[in-house]
Scaffold this active site. Sequence first.
Site, PDB file in Angstrom:
ATOM      1  N   HIS A 199       2.099   9.251  -9.063  1.00 63.01           N
ATOM      2  CA  HIS A 199       3.093  10.338  -9.144  1.00 63.01           C
ATOM      3  C   HIS A 199       4.075   9.972 -10.254  1.00 63.01           C
ATOM      4  O   HIS A 199       4.432   8.799 -10.400  1.00 63.01           O
ATOM      5  CB  HIS A 199       3.912  10.459  -7.850  1.00 63.01           C
TER       6      HIS A 199
ATOM      7  N   CYS B 278      10.809   8.660  -3.325  1.00 66.04           N
ATOM      8  CA  CYS B 278       9.777   9.421  -2.601  1.00 66.04           C
ATOM      9  C   CYS B 278      10.261   9.869  -1.229  1.00 66.04           C
ATOM     10  O   CYS B 278       9.750  10.846  -0.686  1.00 66.04           O
ATOM     11  CB  CYS B 278       8.541   8.573  -2.347  1.00 66.04           C
TER      12      CYS B 278
HETATM   13  N1  ARG Z   1       1.138   7.824   0.700  1.00 70.16           N
HETATM   14  C1  ARG Z   1       1.763   8.869  -0.050  1.00 70.16           C
HETATM   15  C2  ARG Z   1       0.731   9.499  -0.982  1.00 70.16           C
HETATM   16  O1  ARG Z   1      -0.099   8.781  -1.482  1.00 70.16           O
HETATM   17  C3  ARG Z   1       2.938   8.357  -0.807  1.00 70.16           C
HETATM   18  C4  ARG Z   1       3.714   9.421  -1.503  1.00 70.16           C
HETATM   19  C5  ARG Z   1       4.827   8.910  -2.364  1.00 70.16           C
HETATM   20  N2  ARG Z   1       5.573   9.974  -2.886  1.00 70.16           N
HETATM   21  C6  ARG Z   1       6.062  10.070  -4.142  1.00 70.16           C
HETATM   22  N3  ARG Z   1       6.825  11.060  -4.427  1.00 70.16           N
HETATM   23  N4  ARG Z   1       5.713   9.213  -5.074  1.00 70.16           N
HETATM   24  O2  ARG Z   1       0.695  10.682  -1.227  1.00 70.16           O
END
Ligand code: ARG
Length: 278
Positions: free
Chosen positions: A166, A260
């Site tokens: 992300h 996050c």
């Molecule tokens: N386990 C989640 C996923 O892989 C973590 C999300 C983290 N969120 C972020 N905005 N980076 O989707």
Amino acid sequence: MNAPARILMCPPDFYGIEYEINPWMHTERQADQPTAAAQWNDLRQILSGHGAVIELLEPVAGLPDLVFTANAAFIYRERAICSRFRHQQRQGEEEHDAAWLTAHGFTVETLPNDHFFEGAGDALFCGDTLFAGYRMRSQAVSHQLVAERIGRRVIPLELVDPYYYHLDTCFCPLAKDVAAYYPGAFDDYGKQALREHIPTLIEVDKDEARSFACNAVVVGSTVTTNTGCPFFHEQLRAIGFNPTATPLGEFVKAGGSAKCLTLRLDGEDAASWRTNVA
Ligand code: ARG
């Protein structure tokens, strides 16, 4: 005086590592529930102490990643463009996010159903420009559509390292012309685009990027991150920011950290527009 930052968080009651959708996640490396709860509460207290108003999304059994509210939607003023998760494991979150946002006065919009888009996790304003990460989760075509709908310029950035799936794991707007980034997460075009558009660009090193230095919550001149980013904090202090470290290791096990776990309800752009650096 600016209005206080409004941040959406979701208590980690049902948080855990129940599947593997990024390289950080290993179901045999489970999160410790009481420690996760304590870390989440500490983050919440710190952000309230920084003047943010924290709003809560009710946790739902069977949706362990709902805690990562950054992925609920992309907020633009009173509009919420909801996520379309790439992985089926997170798609169940969409209805809960949309229901909360509708109940709280947002105009909820969605993208066509073949467009993956993971909200404020992948789309971040720095000044007037929307920077948007694609490949691992969101698609470039989704960002084009979002930019068209809100009538703003978007710079799509391809994410090349699966650990930084992300955009908010490797890029952090700090003020309208200040940001931090981890160069290793971007291709040459992306690195160049960031350098050309952002006058003050802090480079985060590999070790601190792994500690989620870039996944920082910015409220005014305060910057909150996981522990393990002392050099980044030093760089922030040198340009007038006020960094705080708080342990978030239980969430790192899912590939997430401070940013996050939050969604700016007054708009991701507010974080950069409203910062007054001393
Ligand atoms: N386990 C989640 C996923 O892989 C973590 C999300 C983290 N969120 C972020 N905005 N980076 O989707």
